[in-house]
Scaffold this motif. Structure first.
Motif, PDB file in Angstrom:
ATOM      1  N   VAL A   1      10.851   3.696   7.025  1.00  0.00           N
ATOM      2  CA  VAL A   1      11.386   2.883   8.127  1.00  0.00           C
ATOM      3  C   VAL A   1      11.287   3.659   9.435  1.00  0.00           C
ATOM      4  CG1 VAL A   1      13.505   1.881   9.066  1.00  0.00           C
ATOM      5  CG2 VAL A   1      12.871   1.458   6.687  1.00  0.00           C
ATOM      6  N   LEU A   2      11.679   4.924   9.418  1.00  0.00           N
ATOM      7  CA  LEU A   2      11.597   5.723  10.645  1.00  0.00           C
ATOM      8  C   LEU A   2      10.156   5.861  11.131  1.00  0.00           C
ATOM      9  CD1 LEU A   2      14.170   8.549   9.829  1.00  0.00           C
ATOM     10  CD2 LEU A   2      14.455   6.625  11.408  1.00  0.00           C
ATOM     11  N   HIS A   3       9.244   6.080  10.207  1.00  0.00           N
ATOM     12  CA  HIS A   3       7.840   6.209  10.588  1.00  0.00           C
ATOM     13  C   HIS A   3       7.302   4.904  11.155  1.00  0.00           C
ATOM     14  CE1 HIS A   3       3.469   6.076   9.882  1.00  0.00           C
ATOM     15  NE2 HIS A   3       3.531   7.326  10.301  1.00  0.00           N
ATOM     16  N   GLU A   4       7.620   3.790  10.516  1.00  0.00           N
ATOM     17  CA  GLU A   4       7.145   2.491  11.005  1.00  0.00           C
ATOM     18  C   GLU A   4       7.726   2.181  12.377  1.00  0.00           C
ATOM     19  OE1 GLU A   4       4.858   0.337   9.848  1.00  0.00           O
ATOM     20  OE2 GLU A   4       4.384   1.837   8.341  1.00  0.00           O
ATOM     21  N   ASN A   5       9.000   2.459  12.581  1.00  0.00           N
ATOM     22  CA  ASN A   5       9.612   2.211  13.887  1.00  0.00           C
ATOM     23  C   ASN A   5       8.983   3.085  14.958  1.00  0.00           C
ATOM     24  OD1 ASN A   5      11.331   0.235  12.969  1.00  0.00           O
ATOM     25  ND2 ASN A   5      13.016   1.647  12.589  1.00  0.00           N
TER      26      ASN A   5
ATOM     27  N   THR B   1       5.933   4.339  14.949  1.00  0.00           N
ATOM     28  CA  THR B   1       4.564   3.859  15.148  1.00  0.00           C
ATOM     29  C   THR B   1       4.553   2.571  15.961  1.00  0.00           C
ATOM     30  OG1 THR B   1       3.914   4.851  13.060  1.00  0.00           O
ATOM     31  CG2 THR B   1       2.434   3.196  13.984  1.00  0.00           C
ATOM     32  N   TYR B   2       5.496   1.679  15.699  1.00  0.00           N
ATOM     33  CA  TYR B   2       5.564   0.406  16.430  1.00  0.00           C
ATOM     34  C   TYR B   2       5.859   0.647  17.901  1.00  0.00           C
ATOM     35  CZ  TYR B   2       6.946  -4.310  17.733  1.00  0.00           C
ATOM     36  OH  TYR B   2       7.045  -5.527  18.351  1.00  0.00           O
ATOM     37  N   ILE B   3       6.715   1.620  18.207  1.00  0.00           N
ATOM     38  CA  ILE B   3       7.053   1.943  19.591  1.00  0.00           C
ATOM     39  C   ILE B   3       5.807   2.437  20.330  1.00  0.00           C
ATOM     40  CG2 ILE B   3       8.321   3.588  21.028  1.00  0.00           C
ATOM     41  CD1 ILE B   3      10.631   3.337  19.002  1.00  0.00           C
TER      42      ILE B   3
END
Length: 55
Positions: free
Chosen positions: A44-48, A50-52
């Motif tokens: 979740v932290l990595h996806e968030n 990356t999305y930013i």
């Protein structure tokens, strides 16, 4: 050199190491849960993060 008391594996179905130790079973379960939760949180932290970067 062959000091095993087992002479044949015929009829063997399963080998449970911690079947009689509830404490060991709970420790193994806790480690599995911690690893699963850790993997989900890291994802979740990595996806968030990356999305930013791609907004």
């Amino acid at each position: 050199m062959n000091s095993s008391p087992i002479t044949t594996w015929e009829g063997a179905e399963a080998y449970f190491t911690f079947a009689d130790s509830p404490t060991a079973m709970m420790v193994i379960l806790a480690l599995a849960v911690a690893a699963t939760v850790g993997a989900v949180v890291a994802s979740v932290l990595h996806e968030n993060h990356t999305y930013i970067d791609y907004k």
